[in-house]
Design an enzyme around this catalytic site. Structure first.
Site, mmCIF file in Angstrom:
data_model
loop_
_atom_site.group_PDB
_atom_site.id
_atom_site.type_symbol
_atom_site.label_atom_id
_atom_site.label_comp_id
_atom_site.label_asym_id
_atom_site.label_seq_id
_atom_site.Cartn_x
_atom_site.Cartn_y
_atom_site.Cartn_z
ATOM 1 N N LEU A 1 57.725 23.908 41.621
ATOM 2 C CA LEU A 1 56.394 24.508 40.818
ATOM 3 C C LEU A 1 55.100 24.314 41.215
ATOM 4 O O LEU A 1 54.542 25.467 41.230
ATOM 5 C CB LEU A 1 56.600 23.355 39.531
ATOM 6 N N VAL A 2 54.988 23.257 42.113
ATOM 7 C CA VAL A 2 53.407 23.146 42.461
ATOM 8 C C VAL A 2 53.434 23.937 43.723
ATOM 9 O O VAL A 2 52.459 24.902 44.078
ATOM 10 C CB VAL A 2 53.013 21.887 42.494
ATOM 11 N N THR B 1 48.030 15.173 36.370
ATOM 12 C CA THR B 1 48.456 15.040 34.756
ATOM 13 C C THR B 1 49.739 15.804 34.872
ATOM 14 O O THR B 1 50.417 16.212 35.771
ATOM 15 C CB THR B 1 47.633 15.478 33.960
ATOM 16 N N ASN B 2 50.500 16.009 33.603
ATOM 17 C CA ASN B 2 51.487 16.847 33.452
ATOM 18 C C ASN B 2 51.370 18.309 33.862
ATOM 19 O O ASN B 2 50.252 18.839 33.470
ATOM 20 C CB ASN B 2 52.206 16.596 32.098
ATOM 21 N N TYR C 1 60.078 5.550 40.022
ATOM 22 C CA TYR C 1 59.415 6.864 40.607
ATOM 23 C C TYR C 1 57.692 6.265 40.721
ATOM 24 O O TYR C 1 57.248 6.489 41.762
ATOM 25 C CB TYR C 1 59.272 8.134 39.584
ATOM 26 N N ASP D 1 62.622 7.048 22.341
ATOM 27 C CA ASP D 1 62.402 8.375 23.275
ATOM 28 C C ASP D 1 61.030 8.858 23.532
ATOM 29 O O ASP D 1 60.912 9.884 23.977
ATOM 30 C CB ASP D 1 63.231 9.373 22.591
HETATM 31 P P1 NAP Z 1 59.967 20.434 41.772
HETATM 32 O O1 NAP Z 1 59.410 21.787 41.067
HETATM 33 O O2 NAP Z 1 60.897 19.601 41.612
HETATM 34 O O3 NAP Z 1 59.876 20.753 43.398
HETATM 35 C C1 NAP Z 1 60.181 19.883 44.186
HETATM 36 C C2 NAP Z 1 60.071 20.259 45.489
HETATM 37 O O4 NAP Z 1 60.525 19.212 46.586
HETATM 38 C C3 NAP Z 1 61.116 21.448 45.915
HETATM 39 O O5 NAP Z 1 60.304 22.212 46.857
HETATM 40 C C4 NAP Z 1 62.343 20.611 46.436
HETATM 41 O O6 NAP Z 1 62.823 21.462 47.717
HETATM 42 C C5 NAP Z 1 61.556 19.509 47.508
HETATM 43 N N1 NAP Z 1 62.230 18.435 47.594
HETATM 44 C C6 NAP Z 1 63.134 17.453 46.713
HETATM 45 N N2 NAP Z 1 63.614 16.583 47.549
HETATM 46 C C7 NAP Z 1 63.536 17.038 48.830
HETATM 47 C C8 NAP Z 1 64.055 16.346 49.929
HETATM 48 N N3 NAP Z 1 64.876 15.118 50.167
HETATM 49 N N4 NAP Z 1 63.515 16.760 51.299
HETATM 50 C C9 NAP Z 1 62.766 17.898 51.216
HETATM 51 N N5 NAP Z 1 62.096 18.328 50.326
HETATM 52 C C10 NAP Z 1 62.622 18.021 48.999
HETATM 53 O O7 NAP Z 1 58.554 19.548 41.695
HETATM 54 P P2 NAP Z 1 57.084 20.008 41.457
HETATM 55 O O8 NAP Z 1 57.063 19.650 39.951
HETATM 56 O O9 NAP Z 1 56.693 20.901 41.954
HETATM 57 O O10 NAP Z 1 56.442 18.769 42.090
HETATM 58 C C11 NAP Z 1 55.444 18.673 43.336
HETATM 59 C C12 NAP Z 1 54.690 17.326 43.331
HETATM 60 O O11 NAP Z 1 53.813 17.225 42.152
HETATM 61 C C13 NAP Z 1 55.811 16.018 43.368
HETATM 62 O O12 NAP Z 1 55.236 15.084 44.265
HETATM 63 C C14 NAP Z 1 55.711 15.382 42.001
HETATM 64 O O13 NAP Z 1 55.795 14.243 42.026
HETATM 65 C C15 NAP Z 1 54.057 15.673 41.598
HETATM 66 N N6 NAP Z 1 53.977 15.862 40.024
HETATM 67 C C16 NAP Z 1 54.804 16.754 39.359
HETATM 68 C C17 NAP Z 1 54.249 16.753 38.035
HETATM 69 C C18 NAP Z 1 54.926 17.669 36.976
HETATM 70 O O14 NAP Z 1 54.756 17.607 35.812
HETATM 71 N N7 NAP Z 1 56.026 18.491 37.383
HETATM 72 C C19 NAP Z 1 53.143 15.943 37.525
HETATM 73 C C20 NAP Z 1 52.750 15.207 38.396
HETATM 74 C C21 NAP Z 1 52.866 15.091 39.822
HETATM 75 P P3 NAP Z 1 64.220 22.281 47.234
HETATM 76 O O15 NAP Z 1 63.314 23.567 46.292
HETATM 77 O O16 NAP Z 1 64.929 22.692 48.271
HETATM 78 O O17 NAP Z 1 64.992 21.579 46.025
HETATM 79 P P1 GDP Z 2 55.913 11.828 30.873
HETATM 80 O O1 GDP Z 2 54.991 12.581 30.435
HETATM 81 O O2 GDP Z 2 56.261 11.112 32.140
HETATM 82 O O3 GDP Z 2 56.706 11.005 29.695
HETATM 83 O O4 GDP Z 2 57.295 13.133 31.018
HETATM 84 P P2 GDP Z 2 57.814 14.285 30.215
HETATM 85 O O5 GDP Z 2 57.332 15.305 30.501
HETATM 86 O O6 GDP Z 2 59.392 14.267 30.390
HETATM 87 O O7 GDP Z 2 57.396 13.931 28.656
HETATM 88 C C1 GDP Z 2 57.959 13.015 27.869
HETATM 89 C C2 GDP Z 2 57.393 13.300 26.351
HETATM 90 O O8 GDP Z 2 57.868 14.312 25.766
HETATM 91 C C3 GDP Z 2 58.134 12.311 25.527
HETATM 92 O O9 GDP Z 2 57.304 11.734 24.411
HETATM 93 C C4 GDP Z 2 59.274 12.705 24.901
HETATM 94 O O10 GDP Z 2 59.637 11.939 23.819
HETATM 95 C C5 GDP Z 2 58.892 13.993 24.579
HETATM 96 N N1 GDP Z 2 59.946 15.085 24.583
HETATM 97 C C6 GDP Z 2 60.405 15.858 23.452
HETATM 98 N N2 GDP Z 2 61.194 16.538 23.597
HETATM 99 C C7 GDP Z 2 61.493 16.374 25.063
HETATM 100 C C8 GDP Z 2 62.617 16.897 26.037
HETATM 101 O O11 GDP Z 2 63.211 17.797 25.437
HETATM 102 N N3 GDP Z 2 62.367 16.588 27.153
HETATM 103 C C9 GDP Z 2 61.480 15.624 27.871
HETATM 104 N N4 GDP Z 2 61.446 15.449 29.046
HETATM 105 N N5 GDP Z 2 60.569 15.079 26.914
HETATM 106 C C10 GDP Z 2 60.732 15.525 25.881
#
Ligand code: NAP
Ligand code: GDP
Length: 329
Positions: free
Chosen positions: A13-14, A172-173, A144, A278
């Site tokens: 995603l990022v 953040t998210n 995590y 949940d």
């Molecule tokens: P994502 O969409 O799940 O992408 C994860 C990436 O990491 C993919 O490119 C994946 O490669 C790679 N990866 C996973 N396991 C690996 C491994 N063992 N070796 C090498 N590469 C690996 O995640 P994202 O949401 O973009 O997250 C990026 C960063 O933002 C992470 O550090 C996450 O903790 C942080 N973050 C995310 C959120 C959120 O809401 N999404 C919020 C806060 C922080 P493949 O494509 O090959 O699987």
């Molecule tokens: P968090 O921000 O780390 O807690 O992660 P999430 O992005 O999974 O958000 C969780 C929040 O969304 C909680 O309050 C859940 O109860 C609510 N939620 C509602 N429906 C869903 C669902 O289908 N999936 C997830 N992941 N969370 C949900």
């Protein structure tokens, strides 16, 4: 000077958002590609970063001068709650391999990506950068959260013992195109977009977990991408920076579900499962004061409705190839 920027997790995603911004912003501009820069977006197929040898080979192949380290095992509340040890171990291995290899290869700078879930569960709000270690994280994702929190400890230790220029970002998210839309294991925004799509398609209820009361701050991945590029070029300090929208932009899961119903043109209403267990964390409001004081208060975040529309449109147009898991109803 020629820079080689390696983005680990470059296919997620990022990572995809950083690639988009680097390609679409005017060349040479604040967030666009600079002359002499090479950007590498690595996936787990290029190297499994849990493995030290594969990590070493990736660094030897590209010889990065700079690293934006995004690669991680990532999932929503329910994935984290079910697999605490796996989230702890995989992420500790990935982070240790990336940081130690960057140190050995004399990489000039590394920015690692943390998350606001690293913060203590019980702490005075808003969350600010100096509160990371003031108490235990929320129990739902402590594996995590501890792995990510340790990166801040590593950054300080690498700087103090070896003088490394390692730092971190705390988003953040996040949401946007190329997210993981898995029904069970994804974050709330992509999971609900997918659930709402299936409800409309199959004429079934749109079920939302919890009671809808928790609050979250959502940042659009393409805004976050700009902030990473800023941090790479303009911020040289070990202390983390929270990358977030304003505190006043917290929204409830209930309002999020309503916005998703609207954007997906769903004929029905969101139904809440109402299991309080949940809900996860009630809220984790983070301050973007440090960020705005550094980048400038005129930084423009994409309005939430526009970003949600772009994300939903991307999902609908890419449904066949998006990460949707195996759970199509
Ligand atoms: P994502 O969409 O799940 O992408 C994860 C990436 O990491 C993919 O490119 C994946 O490669 C790679 N990866 C996973 N396991 C690996 C491994 N063992 N070796 C090498 N590469 C690996 O995640 P994202 O949401 O973009 O997250 C990026 C960063 O933002 C992470 O550090 C996450 O903790 C942080 N973050 C995310 C959120 C959120 O809401 N999404 C919020 C806060 C922080 P493949 O494509 O090959 O699987
Ligand atoms: P968090 O921000 O780390 O807690 O992660 P999430 O992005 O999974 O958000 C969780 C929040 O969304 C909680 O309050 C859940 O109860 C609510 N939620 C509602 N429906 C869903 C669902 O289908 N999936 C997830 N992941 N969370 C949900």
């Amino acid at each position: 000077m020629a820079a080689v920027v390696l983005v680990t997790g470059g296919t997620g995603l990022v990572g995809k958002a950083i690639e988009y911004v680097i390609e679409h912003e005017p060349a040479g501009s604040r967030f666009g590609k600079k002359p002499g820069e090479t950007w590498i977006f690595a996936s787990s197929r290029d190297a499994d970063l849990r493995d030290p040898e594969e990590t070493r080979k990736l660094f030897e192949k590209y010889k990065p001068t700079h690293v934006i380290h995004l690669a991680a095992l990532v999932g929503g509340l329910f994935a984290n709650r079910e697999r605490k040890m796996t989230f702890l171990r995989d992420n500790m291995l990935i982070n240790d391999n990336v940081l130690h290899t960057a140190y050995l290869q004399k990489t000039q700078k590394v920015i690692s990506c943390l998350s606001t879930c690293v913060f203590p569960d019980k702490v005075e709000y808003p969350l600010t950068e100096e509160k990371v270690h003031l108490g235990p994280p929320h129990s739902s994702n402590f594996g995590y959260a501890h792995a990510k929190r340790m990166v801040d400890v590593q950054n300080h230790a690498y700087k103090e013992e070896f003088g490394c220029n390692f730092t971190s970002a705390i988003p953040t998210n996040v949401f946007g195109p190329h997210d993981n839309f898995d029904l069970k294991h994804a974050h709330v925004m992509p999971a609900l977009i997918h659930k709402c799509f299936l409800a409309q398609k199959n004429g079934t209820p749109f079920k939302v977990m919890g009671d809808g009361s928790p609050l979250r701050q959502f940042i659009y991945s393409r805004d976050l991408a700009k902030l990473f590029i800023w941090q790479l070029r303009e911020y040289d300090d070990v202390e983390p920076v929270i990358l977030s929208v304003d505190e006043k932009d917290e929204i409830s899961i209930r309002d999020l579900a309503t916005s998703i119903v609207k954007v997906m043109k769903f004929d029905g209403k969101a139904e809440f499962e109402n299991e309080a267990n949940d809900n996860g964390q009630d809220r984790k409001p983070a301050s973007n004061e440090k960020l705005l004081s550094l980048i400038g208060r005129d930084f423009k975040f994409t309005p939430f409705d526009v970003a949600l529309q772009e994300t939903a449109t991307w999902f609908l147009e890419n449904y066949a190839n998006a990460r949707t898991g195996q759970n199509h109803a």
